[in-house]
Scaffold this motif. Structure first.
Motif, PDB file in Angstrom:
ATOM      1  N   LEU A 139      -4.646   9.545 -14.156  1.00 40.83           N
ATOM      2  CA  LEU A 139      -4.041   9.914 -12.876  1.00 40.83           C
ATOM      3  C   LEU A 139      -5.089  10.590 -12.005  1.00 40.83           C
ATOM      4  O   LEU A 139      -5.928  11.355 -12.502  1.00 40.83           O
ATOM      5  N   LEU A 140      -5.032  10.320 -10.696  1.00 40.49           N
ATOM      6  CA  LEU A 140      -5.946  10.939  -9.737  1.00 40.49           C
ATOM      7  C   LEU A 140      -5.163  11.927  -8.878  1.00 40.49           C
ATOM      8  O   LEU A 140      -4.673  11.589  -7.796  1.00 40.49           O
ATOM      9  N   PRO A 141      -4.985  13.155  -9.325  1.00 45.98           N
ATOM     10  CA  PRO A 141      -4.128  14.091  -8.576  1.00 45.98           C
ATOM     11  C   PRO A 141      -4.684  14.438  -7.204  1.00 45.98           C
ATOM     12  O   PRO A 141      -3.926  14.813  -6.316  1.00 45.98           O
ATOM     13  N   ALA A 142      -5.990  14.286  -6.989  1.00 42.59           N
ATOM     14  CA  ALA A 142      -6.557  14.645  -5.689  1.00 42.59           C
ATOM     15  C   ALA A 142      -6.115  13.710  -4.579  1.00 42.59           C
ATOM     16  O   ALA A 142      -6.328  14.006  -3.404  1.00 42.59           O
ATOM     17  N   LEU A 143      -5.483  12.585  -4.916  1.00 45.58           N
ATOM     18  CA  LEU A 143      -4.916  11.703  -3.895  1.00 45.58           C
ATOM     19  C   LEU A 143      -3.647  12.281  -3.278  1.00 45.58           C
ATOM     20  O   LEU A 143      -3.161  11.758  -2.279  1.00 45.58           O
ATOM     21  N   ARG A 144      -3.092  13.348  -3.874  1.00 45.56           N
ATOM     22  CA  ARG A 144      -1.795  13.871  -3.466  1.00 45.56           C
ATOM     23  C   ARG A 144      -1.890  15.375  -3.211  1.00 45.56           C
ATOM     24  O   ARG A 144      -2.743  16.044  -3.796  1.00 45.56           O
ATOM     25  N   PRO A 145      -0.970  15.936  -2.426  1.00 46.39           N
ATOM     26  CA  PRO A 145      -0.864  17.392  -2.391  1.00 46.39           C
ATOM     27  C   PRO A 145      -0.575  17.925  -3.799  1.00 46.39           C
ATOM     28  O   PRO A 145       0.148  17.307  -4.574  1.00 46.39           O
TER      29      PRO A 145
END
Length: 300
Positions: free
Chosen positions: A68-74
């Protein structure tokens, strides 16, 4: 300890995810995995919804992100999605791989500067435990938030092989998710991880790896070379390096190669199969039986 063998779900939009999940269960695999891509113009499915759909149709297989790439989301939105998936799946099946992605991961589409992705990922990992536990959490440059219902944190596996990724794994990870590594490379990186974790007073992260495999039911002397060349073209690596990291051959040959990873301390293997997915899934099930003859519990 027997190595856990899992498979990446097909991410093409024309594949029925529920049927693929049943197929992986019937093959007696240990886990199913998804990545996280925006991939503008390419018909791939959202990883979070893919795993939620898969988890909803069976309770007897683990699910995981690689990664998962959490930096794509708030931060709070990513944490809420993870908490919801953890809650809906019972709290003991989700394995959370976390990565920073590359410059092609879709940052422009969400208005995020790709040069900040490492910092944003570290921020998220620092905040995630308190967000999942339902504690009041002060967001960077934002309000104090409290998510509910609280959930137990899933195991966090940090992806990437750069020095920054290894530091991240040592600081935040329960485990490290390698990709495109041979067994000998993993041993060297594992030693470095132990050193870094000790600097933080933490235990060494557990080891997992993504494997790219071409499986066949009869010997094919040229299969490994063909797969290595495809892998090299896809990932922009040399064919020589690709030869070291590809797994190819019959189930017996693949099991022998994966046994080397198990000997290096790898606990989980997430396999991206080359060619026909369903046939690859069946053959991977045979690999799993050779490596770990203990059958998985039957679904209720």
């Amino acid at each position: 300890m027997p190595v856990d063998i899992g498979i990446f779900l097909p991410d093409a939009a024309d594949v029925e995810i529920r049927e693929a999940t049943y197929h992986a269960v019937d093959a007696e695999l240990d886990s199913i995995w998804s990545g996280d891509h925006l991939a503008n113009g390419v018909p791939v499915l959202d990883g979070m919804l893919t795993l939620a759909t898969a988890a909803a149709v069976t309770e007897c297989i683990d699910i995981g992100f690689a990664v998962l790439l959490p930096a794509l989301r708030p931060h709070v939105c990513a944490a809420k999605q993870i908490a919801t998936l953890q809650h809906l799946t019972g709290g003991d099946r989700l394995h959370l791989g976390i990565g920073v992605g590359d410059h092609q991961s879709g940052w422009d589409a969400v208005g995020v500067d790709p040069t900040t992705r490492g910092r944003r990922t570290d921020e998220f990992l620092r905040l995630l435990p308190s967000l999942l536990s339902g504690e009041p959490t002060a967001l960077p440059h934002g309000p104090v938030v409290r998510l509910a219902p609280p959930v137990a944190p899933p195991p966090v596996w940090i992806g990437g092989s750069s020095p920054a990724a290894l530091r991240r794994a040592a600081r935040f990870g329960d485990g490290w998710f390698a990709d495109l590594h041979g067994a000998s490379d993993l041993r060297a990186k594992a030693a470095r991880l132990r050193e870094l974790a000790a600097e933080h007073g933490r235990s060494a992260p557990r080891l997992a790896t993504v494997i790219h495999a071409a499986l066949t039911d009869r010997p094919d002397p040229g299969l490994a070379e063909r797969c290595a060349r495809r892998l090299a073209a896809t990932f922009g690596m040399s064919v020589e390096v690709a030869r070291r990291v590809v797994v190819a051959g019959t189930p017996a040959q693949a099991a022998e190669q994966l046994a080397g990873y198990a000997a290096a301390g790898v606990e989980k293997v997430a396999v991206a199969v080359d060619g026909d997915w369903h046939r690859g899934c069946d053959l991977l099930g045979q690999v799993r039986q050779l490596l770990n003859p203990t059958p998985r519990p039957k679904c209720p």
